[in-house]
Design an enzyme around this catalytic site. Structure first.
Site: not given
Length: 232
Positions: A83, A85, A194, A49, A125, A164
């Site tokens: 999420c 974003t 986030c 994203r 983010t 991640k």
């Protein structure tokens, strides 16, 4: 069967699992049968994203729509998307379905406004920050907020990406000094904007100054599930 919550997930997989765990934790159930039915789609191949927002990378919209169609066909009556974003595409997703589709940005900002919270920093983010997803609402409500500077934002993004990649401890050690720096300039509250950040900071989950957007989204969805209709 009770109304089904659909999770449009995979962005990332751990954030999807975190949302499911929070549904279980926040549901006032005393046995299996009292829990809320949930269908989760976790498609980690949805394009990045932040890369799409910042540099014109492949749009994630088509794959998000494909996941939404699966949730529709499976009988979901409310969609949550853990999420932040991805909410850059929220309006397009919402307009494409007749299913109730909750907005975690709006829900989190509503909490901030209703509880009179001020002096907040946005931990998110770079895509979420650059898109102004939180800033536009907070400005409208005259909430004092802080955006991390470029160096701090780079570290926050590194922490998210390190998590991640599987290094939870390194992600935590990267993020904590940024939080201390922001506290030192007067920040009193932190939006975990986030969905990886609540997982990174899980060991600090009892800190009252953290506003967990995923938790707020989940609590709203649970409240929806107990309604007779679909509106809350």
């Amino acid at each position: 069967m009770k109304k089904i919550i659909g999770i449009l997930g995979g962005m990332g997989p751990a954030a999807t699992l975190d949302a499911m765990e929070k549904i279980i934790k926040n549901t006032p159930a005393t046995c299996d049968q009292e829990h809320i039915p949930v269908i989760a789609i976790s498609f980690p191949d949805i394009p990045d994203r932040t890369a799409s927002i910042l540099s014109g990378g492949e749009s994630p919209l088509n794959k998000m729509l494909a996941a939404l169609r699966i949730l529709e066909a499976a009988g979901a009556r409310c969609i949550i998307m853990p999420c932040n974003t991805a909410h850059y595409w929220y309006d397009e997703l919402k307009s494409s379905t007749e299913i109730h589709f909750l907005n975690m940005i709006e829900i989190t900002c509503n909490k901030i406004v209703s509880e009179g919270i001020n002096n907040v920093a946005i931990l998110a983010t770079t895509g979420t920050i650059k898109a102004g997803l939180y800033q536009s609402r907070l400005e409208k409500e005259n909430i004092n907020f802080v955006i991390p500077d470029d160096i701090q934002q780079g570290i926050i993004m590194e922490s998210i990406l390190v998590y991640k990649s599987g290094n939870e401890e390194r992600a935590y050690q990267l993020l904590k000094p940024v939080i201390y720096q922001l506290k030192n300039i007067g920040v009193e509250w932190f939006i975990m904007g986030c969905s990886e950040i609540p997982v990174i900071l899980k060991r600090d989950s009892n800190k009252v100054e953290y506003i967990d957007a995923t938790e707020e989204l989940v609590r709203y969805a649970i409240a929806w599930s107990y309604l007779d209709g679909d509106d809350i």
